[in-house]
Write a protein that holds these residues in place. Structure first.
Motif, PDB file in Angstrom:
ATOM      1  N   ASP A 128       3.993   5.789   6.821  1.00 46.62           N
ATOM      2  CA  ASP A 128       3.238   6.887   7.432  1.00 46.62           C
ATOM      3  C   ASP A 128       3.188   8.096   6.502  1.00 46.62           C
ATOM      4  O   ASP A 128       2.143   8.734   6.353  1.00 46.62           O
ATOM      5  CB  ASP A 128       3.881   7.323   8.761  1.00 46.62           C
ATOM      6  CG  ASP A 128       3.777   6.285   9.859  1.00 46.62           C
ATOM      7  OD1 ASP A 128       2.851   5.454   9.846  1.00 46.62           O
ATOM      8  OD2 ASP A 128       4.664   6.305  10.751  1.00 46.62           O
ATOM      9  N   LEU A 129       4.327   8.424   5.904  1.00 51.06           N
ATOM     10  CA  LEU A 129       4.399   9.561   4.994  1.00 51.06           C
ATOM     11  C   LEU A 129       3.533   9.313   3.768  1.00 51.06           C
ATOM     12  O   LEU A 129       2.765  10.192   3.348  1.00 51.06           O
ATOM     13  CB  LEU A 129       5.856   9.829   4.594  1.00 51.06           C
ATOM     14  CG  LEU A 129       6.108  10.986   3.647  1.00 51.06           C
ATOM     15  CD1 LEU A 129       5.598  12.302   4.217  1.00 51.06           C
ATOM     16  CD2 LEU A 129       7.605  11.099   3.344  1.00 51.06           C
ATOM     17  N   ALA A 130       3.630   8.115   3.205  1.00 54.31           N
ATOM     18  CA  ALA A 130       2.809   7.779   2.035  1.00 54.31           C
ATOM     19  C   ALA A 130       1.323   7.884   2.362  1.00 54.31           C
ATOM     20  O   ALA A 130       0.554   8.501   1.619  1.00 54.31           O
ATOM     21  CB  ALA A 130       3.153   6.371   1.547  1.00 54.31           C
ATOM     22  N   ARG A 131       0.930   7.318   3.471  1.00 55.47           N
ATOM     23  CA  ARG A 131      -0.485   7.352   3.869  1.00 55.47           C
ATOM     24  C   ARG A 131      -0.929   8.791   4.132  1.00 55.47           C
ATOM     25  O   ARG A 131      -2.024   9.199   3.746  1.00 55.47           O
ATOM     26  CB  ARG A 131      -0.675   6.468   5.097  1.00 55.47           C
ATOM     27  CG  ARG A 131      -1.987   6.512   5.845  1.00 55.47           C
ATOM     28  CD  ARG A 131      -3.204   5.904   5.189  1.00 55.47           C
ATOM     29  NE  ARG A 131      -3.190   4.557   4.709  1.00 55.47           N
ATOM     30  CZ  ARG A 131      -3.812   3.526   5.270  1.00 55.47           C
ATOM     31  NH1 ARG A 131      -4.451   3.673   6.417  1.00 55.47           N
ATOM     32  NH2 ARG A 131      -3.793   2.348   4.697  1.00 55.47           N
ATOM     33  N   GLY A 132      -0.075   9.561   4.784  1.00 54.80           N
ATOM     34  CA  GLY A 132      -0.433  10.926   5.151  1.00 54.80           C
ATOM     35  C   GLY A 132      -0.624  11.858   3.973  1.00 54.80           C
ATOM     36  O   GLY A 132      -1.398  12.808   4.055  1.00 54.80           O
ATOM     37  N   CYS A 133       0.065  11.599   2.875  1.00 55.63           N
ATOM     38  CA  CYS A 133      -0.079  12.534   1.749  1.00 55.63           C
ATOM     39  C   CYS A 133      -0.543  11.846   0.474  1.00 55.63           C
ATOM     40  O   CYS A 133      -0.381  12.392  -0.618  1.00 55.63           O
ATOM     41  CB  CYS A 133       1.191  13.355   1.547  1.00 55.63           C
ATOM     42  SG  CYS A 133       2.683  12.424   1.324  1.00 55.63           S
ATOM     43  N   GLY A 134      -1.163  10.687   0.616  1.00 58.14           N
ATOM     44  CA  GLY A 134      -1.827  10.063  -0.514  1.00 58.14           C
ATOM     45  C   GLY A 134      -0.920   9.440  -1.560  1.00 58.14           C
ATOM     46  O   GLY A 134      -1.306   9.323  -2.717  1.00 58.14           O
TER      47      GLY A 134
END
Length: 187
Positions: A128-134
């Motif tokens: 989720d964190l990776a997806r949220g901030c690219g």
């Protein structure tokens, strides 16, 4: 299964921390796949979860811990807040005796289940964190395999808790996609 969880948690904590430290300062308010959370909110959730770890592993009740970890736990420096929570959590997991039970918001459960849930939480929220901030969305295969086995075995119970979105159908054979889809992420 639990010895795997306990063995995998330290690396999962460190991977999540690396992603926290890689967040560009202007991305903290970006949205995440957790529709109600920004990147900052997501990190705050994990900080709070990991501040609870030493208490629950030491046998404290929800009532004893109280609401001290509610609200904003990251303040002006989310990365530092994560580092402090992660350090305390790691120390607790390293000395953990998982033979007992603890009382959680969903009822009493074995500490082994808590370890499994924390690994799933770290793995899913890392994505989720990776997806949220690219950031690159790669997930550790061992953590994925363990988390997928747990999620499949507990799908009905997890769905009943209402903490994840409904499963997203997938035909993918990729274990990471299967895990993410099972826990309500559209990949």
């Amino acid at each position: 299964m639990t010895s795997s969880s306990l063995r995998l948690i330290p690396d999962a904590i460190n991977r999540f921390g690396a992603r926290v430290h890689a967040v560009d300062g202007h991305r903290w308010n970006d949205s995440t796949p957790c529709t109600e959370w920004t990147v900052r909110d997501l990190v705050n959730h994990l900080v709070s979860e990991h501040l609870w770890v030493p208490h629950l592993l030491a046998g404290e009740s929800l009532e004893q811990v109280g609401d001290r970890y509610d609200g904003d736990m990251v303040g002006a420096d989310p990365a530092r807040a994560w580092d402090e929570a992660a350090e305390r959590s790691l120390a607790a997991w390293k000395g953990a005796d998982l033979s007992g039970t603890a009382r959680f918001s969903f009822g009493e459960a074995p500490l082994t289940m808590y370890a499994d849930q924390m690994l799933v939480d770290l793995t899913i929220h890392e994505w989720d964190l990776a997806r949220g901030c690219g950031q690159p969305e790669w997930l550790d295969p061992a953590a994925v395999d363990h988390s997928l086995a747990y999620a499949r075995a507990n799908a009905e119970r997890v769905a009943g808790l209402g903490i994840f979105a409904a499963p997203v159908p997938t035909t993918s054979t990729d274990p990471a996609v299967q895990l993410l889809s099972l826990l309500g992420r559209a990949v």
